[in-house]
Each structure stands twice: as C-alpha cells, then as structure tokens.
Write an enzyme that holds these catalytic residues in place. Structure first.
Site, short mmCIF file in Angstrom:
data_model
loop_
_atom_site.label_atom_id
_atom_site.label_comp_id
_atom_site.label_asym_id
_atom_site.label_seq_id
_atom_site.Cartn_x
_atom_site.Cartn_y
_atom_site.Cartn_z
N THR A 75 -22.05 -16.38 -1.26
CA THR A 75 -22.17 -16.18 0.19
C THR A 75 -21.47 -17.28 0.97
OG1 THR A 75 -24.26 -14.99 -0.01
CG2 THR A 75 -23.89 -16.12 2.07
N SER B 230 -22.46 -14.32 -7.20
CA SER B 230 -22.99 -15.04 -8.38
C SER B 230 -23.65 -14.15 -9.41
CB SER B 230 -23.92 -16.16 -7.95
OG SER B 230 -25.17 -15.67 -7.55
N THR C 123 -26.16 -18.19 -4.30
CA THR C 123 -27.49 -18.77 -4.53
C THR C 123 -28.30 -18.00 -5.56
OG1 THR C 123 -28.32 -17.46 -2.68
CG2 THR C 123 -27.64 -19.72 -2.20
N ASP C 124 -27.93 -16.73 -5.82
CA ASP C 124 -28.77 -15.92 -6.70
C ASP C 124 -28.89 -16.49 -8.12
OD1 ASP C 124 -29.05 -14.25 -4.54
OD2 ASP C 124 -27.84 -12.62 -5.35
N1 ASP Z 1 -25.70 -12.60 -3.40
C1 ASP Z 1 -25.10 -13.87 -3.12
C2 ASP Z 1 -24.57 -14.48 -4.39
O1 ASP Z 1 -25.36 -14.89 -5.22
C3 ASP Z 1 -26.15 -14.74 -2.55
C4 ASP Z 1 -25.70 -16.08 -2.08
O2 ASP Z 1 -24.65 -16.57 -2.38
O3 ASP Z 1 -26.50 -16.67 -1.38
O4 ASP Z 1 -23.38 -14.56 -4.54
#
Ligand code: ASP
Length: 322
Positions: free
Chosen positions: A13, A56, A89-90
């Site tokens: 993200t 991710s 973040t995932d």
């Molecule tokens: N869905 C996104 C990822 O993991 C979430 C993020 O980056 O916060 O790439």
C-alpha cells in the site's frame, strides 16, 4: 563513517497508485518513485533498491531468501548504518520475523515498515512511517537490536509484532509486551532490547510448512490432508496453553510417526504454551507424542522458524524454540 541507509522496496500500500476502479494497486511504485513521491528528507544518504513491486500477499519465500541475501551483502559495506525494508502490511510481520530469525547483523540496523493508507490519501501514514524508519535505521542505538518494525511512531521487535488492525494507522502492536521504543520527531528512543533467539542460516529453498488452526470441535481433516499432500512440517495453532480437540490426537500421532515435525503455538495474543493440564488433547499429551512447543512465538513466526530450520538441515528439536 556509518551514515548511509539503503531502502529496499517490495511494494505494498505504501507504494500504491490509484486504479480507475477507485481501488489501489499496491506495489505499483518503485522504491525511487516512492521516495520522490513522499519527498523524504534524511540526515544522510539514502540509496534505493526495488526488489519486487507486489502487494504483500504475493511475496514468496524465494523473495524472502533473496531479500536476506541482499541485506547480508549490504550490511558488509562499512558506510551502511541501516537497512529499511518497505512492503505491504499484510505480511509485514512475516518478513520482519524471517529476517530476524535468519540474520544477526551485529552492527547494522534493520527496519521494516509500510503504510495503512495509500500515499495519495489525505492523512496518509506512508511519508511519516518511511521517514521514521529511515531515522531509526540511521540511529546508532538500533544497530544490533535485531529486526524492528517502525510504524505509527512506535518501534516493535520482530519477534512480537503483529498486525492488529486491518485499517487503522496504529496498525501494529506487540500484545503483552508493548513497543521497544518510540520515534518522536527527531528523537529515536529504544527503551529496551529483547533477548534474541539464535539465528538460523536457511538453505536454498524453504519447504512447505502448514498452519492448522484449532477451533471448537474442529475437524482433524486438514491435519490429515496436509500430511497426505506433502507438508514437510506442521504448526498447530492451538487453543489456550496449547490444546487440540481429542479427535486430533490420533492424526497427530500418525503425522509425527511419519516423520513430519509438529510445532504447537497458542492462538491467544500473549503467553507461552505450557504443559499444565492432563487430559486428551492436552499439550502434555502432544509433547509425549513428540510435538514441539513453540513457546512465545505465534503460528506465523513459528512456521517460518521451522521452515528455515528444515531448509538448513538444523536439528529439529525443542532447542529450536528455546
Ligand atoms: N494489502 C496491502 C498489502 O499487503 C496492505 C498494505 O500494504 O497495507 O500489500
């Protein structure tokens, strides 16, 4: 003089661009585009490497091994104070723990960060998180502290950190332990360091290890299917102090007898698994069958440690989780 930070960008993200659907394309920006977009200022030089451009959920264990090799190589350069890995973040906690469990890096800081909000959204945390991560990576007190996650002005140990919110800016926490420190403007404050487990040098490929979640009266069919379809190891994400339904005991015995190592974790947010009960499906019974206690680790972290140990031909015994 150690004053250089290297940003290794994996996507997520934090590196998004908007799609015509109104949704975000995570990982569309390269590391350089990310730095330019966010106009990050730093006390020293920042070099940028784009390793992959992915959301991710698509990061592979092969990517993790490449990332580790890159971190190791960069840490050997005398001017490099620290490394920042930015990603979605995932799976951020997986990457952070993988790096922590496989790299000692006595004299280099290693920081992982990301963002909950896309960089083009009002109030995005992309810029603040990346700026703080670079600041921590440049801080002498972060060298040798192990891999840390910098997020929402907090510094967390990779061994404890979890994504605790699917969208809020305080997206990461270390349940039961709290952060190791804070970033407050120019101040980087590391209040304490955690005891670190021994590091493991992984092999060239990480084997498949499955996580099996326990719930009330859960079927053992997944356990049987995992073994039958070739999992090289299992992590049972058990309830409470490490318990499984009685119906899992025989399939567990069969898995261990077939040579598949099994680690047991607690699906609670905090506290180690412990052999304090005597009943069918208790941890004591599983240990008597040969299961390993993953003590304080959660299932995702225990899985990575077991994968690394299996790939590096390390002995698979209780000392892995000491
Ligand atoms: N869905 C996104 C990822 O993991 C979430 C993020 O980056 O916060 O790439």
């Amino acid at each position: 003089m150690k004053n250089t930070v290297v940003l290794i960008s994996l996507g997520g993200t934090i590196a998004s661009l908007p799609d015509s659907s109104g949704r975000a394309i995570a990982g569309a920006l390269s590391g350089k585009e990310l730095m330019d977009t966010l106009k990050i200022e730093s006390d020293g030089p920042v070099e940028v490497i784009t390793l992959v451009k992915k959301p991710s959920n698509a990061i592979t264990t092969a990517n993790l091994l490449q990332l580790r090799a890159l971190c190791l190589e960069l840490s050997e350069r005398p001017e490099v104070a620290g490394l920042v890995v930015s990603q979605g973040t995932d799976t951020l906690e997986d990457t952070a723990y993988f790096l922590d469990t496989t790299l000692a890096l006595a004299d280099t800081a290693l920081v992982v960060t990301g963002a909950q909000r896309v960089p083009y959204a009002p109030g995005s945390d992309a810029g603040p998180n990346l700026r703080d991560a670079i600041k921590v990576a440049n801080a002498a007190e972060a060298r040798g502290a192990g891999t840390v996650v910098v997020f929402n002005e907090e510094i967390h140990a990779a061994s404890c950190v979890r994504k605790v919110s699917s969208y809020q800016l305080n997206g990461f926490g270390s349940p039961g332990v709290g952060p190791l420190g804070f970033v407050d403007g120019d101040e980087v404050r590391l209040n304490h360091r955690l005891k670190r487990p021994s590091t493991i040098t992984p092999g060239e490929q990480l084997p498949r290890v499955d996580i099996l979640p326990v719930a009330i009266d859960a079927s053992p069919a997944l356990l049987e299917a995992s073994v039958a379809s070739g999992a090289q190891g299992l992590v049972i994400d058990a309830i409470g102090r490490g318990h499984i339904p009685p119906s899992w005991v025989e399939p567990l015995r069969a898995a261990i007898n077939a040579g598949v190592p099994v680690a047991v974790t607690s699906s609670t947010h905090w506290g180690r698994v412990a052999e304090v009960y005597e009943y069918q499906g208790s941890l004591a019974e599983q240990v008597s069958l040969g299961a390993l206690k993953a003590t304080h680790l959660n299932a995702r972290k225990a899985r990575l440690r077991l994968m690394c140990a299996l790939s590096g031909n390390q002995p698979i015994d209780q000392s892995l989780f000491a």
